[in-house]
Design an enzyme around this catalytic site. Structure first.
Site, PDB file in Angstrom:
ATOM      1  N   ASP A 147       0.867  -1.173   0.000  1.00 33.34           N
ATOM      2  CA  ASP A 147       0.000   0.000   0.000  1.00 33.34           C
ATOM      3  C   ASP A 147       0.906   1.226   0.000  1.00 33.34           C
ATOM      4  OD1 ASP A 147       0.937   0.181   2.588  1.00 33.34           O
ATOM      5  OD2 ASP A 147      -1.038   0.166   3.545  1.00 33.34           O
ATOM      6  N   CYS A 168       3.306  -3.250   4.019  1.00 36.03           N
ATOM      7  CA  CYS A 168       2.473  -2.113   4.425  1.00 36.03           C
ATOM      8  C   CYS A 168       3.198  -1.417   5.578  1.00 36.03           C
ATOM      9  CB  CYS A 168       1.049  -2.546   4.768  1.00 36.03           C
ATOM     10  SG  CYS A 168       0.875  -3.688   6.145  1.00 36.03           S
ATOM     11  N   THR A 225       2.958  -1.751   8.917  1.00 35.84           N
ATOM     12  CA  THR A 225       3.418  -2.706   9.932  1.00 35.84           C
ATOM     13  C   THR A 225       3.621  -4.117   9.390  1.00 35.84           C
ATOM     14  OG1 THR A 225       1.129  -3.255  10.429  1.00 35.84           O
ATOM     15  CG2 THR A 225       2.149  -1.504  11.772  1.00 35.84           C
ATOM     16  N   HIS A 248      10.243 -24.551   7.803  1.00 38.44           N
ATOM     17  CA  HIS A 248       9.239 -25.304   8.560  1.00 38.44           C
ATOM     18  C   HIS A 248       7.806 -25.067   8.071  1.00 38.44           C
ATOM     19  CE1 HIS A 248      11.777 -26.108  12.450  1.00 38.44           C
ATOM     20  NE2 HIS A 248      12.437 -26.371  11.330  1.00 38.44           N
ATOM     21  N   HIS A 288       7.518 -31.718   8.445  1.00 40.48           N
ATOM     22  CA  HIS A 288       6.803 -30.448   8.306  1.00 40.48           C
ATOM     23  C   HIS A 288       5.707 -30.515   7.245  1.00 40.48           C
ATOM     24  CE1 HIS A 288       9.757 -28.802  10.973  1.00 40.48           C
ATOM     25  NE2 HIS A 288      10.723 -29.226  10.175  1.00 40.48           N
TER      26      HIS A 288
HETATM   27  C1  RB5 Z   1      -1.739   2.563   6.685  1.00 39.44           C
HETATM   28  O1  RB5 Z   1      -1.743   3.751   7.411  1.00 39.44           O
HETATM   29  C2  RB5 Z   1      -1.504   1.384   7.611  1.00 39.44           C
HETATM   30  O2  RB5 Z   1      -2.596   1.195   8.428  1.00 39.44           O
HETATM   31  C3  RB5 Z   1      -1.220   0.128   6.798  1.00 39.44           C
HETATM   32  O3  RB5 Z   1      -0.139   0.350   5.972  1.00 39.44           O
HETATM   33  C4  RB5 Z   1      -0.851  -1.121   7.580  1.00 39.44           C
HETATM   34  O4  RB5 Z   1       0.165  -0.860   8.503  1.00 39.44           O
HETATM   35  C5  RB5 Z   1      -1.956  -1.895   8.149  1.00 39.44           C
HETATM   36  O5  RB5 Z   1      -1.771  -2.963   8.741  1.00 39.44           O
END
Ligand code: RB5
Length: 146
Positions: A12, A67, A69, A100, A135
């Site tokens: 994203d 993304c 996180t 695994h 596995h």
């Molecule tokens: C975008 O602001 C953020 O929420 C997205 O990139 C991601 O981290 C969601 O899990």
């Protein structure tokens, strides 16, 4: 000359900088396929996770989703049957996810890890093979039970 294996990328807006860096980094080794997003405008990560999963299943290859996180991408990707997405923050997790868990999608958080660590995690992921043996039964159980 041997044909390059495809490596699929998706992100994203919060993962696009790291995605561009990693696509350049892996360009010599793989045929790079980018399923979007293509600019920094705010967008919805599930759409790109979906695009990537469809492509990974179709081409039977590995993918990398990024993304902010890595969490939203991994939650979404793991809804797709046949996708085993691993959110990794170090090389050990990346290696184990392949050996695994036979993970076929790596999820990274651009806002969580630095560029050098991301390169090292992604390299470990794409260059490690599934160990099979005991596995395999566990992977088959995932497909059977879920
Ligand atoms: C975008 O602001 C953020 O929420 C997205 O990139 C991601 O981290 C969601 O899990």
């Amino acid at each position: 000359m041997e044909e390059k294996k495809a490596l699929i990328f998706g992100s994203d807006h919060a993962g696009i900088n790291l995605k561009r860096i990693l696509m350049d980094f892996f360009h010599p080794q793989f045929e790079i396929i980018d399923v979007g997003t293509r600019d920094t405008n705010s967008c919805d990560y599930p759409l790109y996770a979906r695009n990537l999963c469809v492509k990974v299943l179709e081409l039977k290859t590995l993918g990398i989703l990024i993304c902010g996180t890595g969490i939203g991408m991994s939650i979404t990707a793991n809804r797709f049957k046949g996708i085993r997405a691993a959110l990794c923050t170090n090389e050990y997790m990346a290696r184990m996810s392949r050996e695994h868990n036979d993970a076929n999608v790596l999820c990274l958080g651009e806002r969580v890890i630095g560029v050098d660590l991301a390169k090292s995690i992604a390299s470990t992921f794409v260059n490690t093979s599934f160990a099979g043996e005991r596995h395999l039964k566990r992977i088959e159980l995932i497909e059977k039970l879920v």
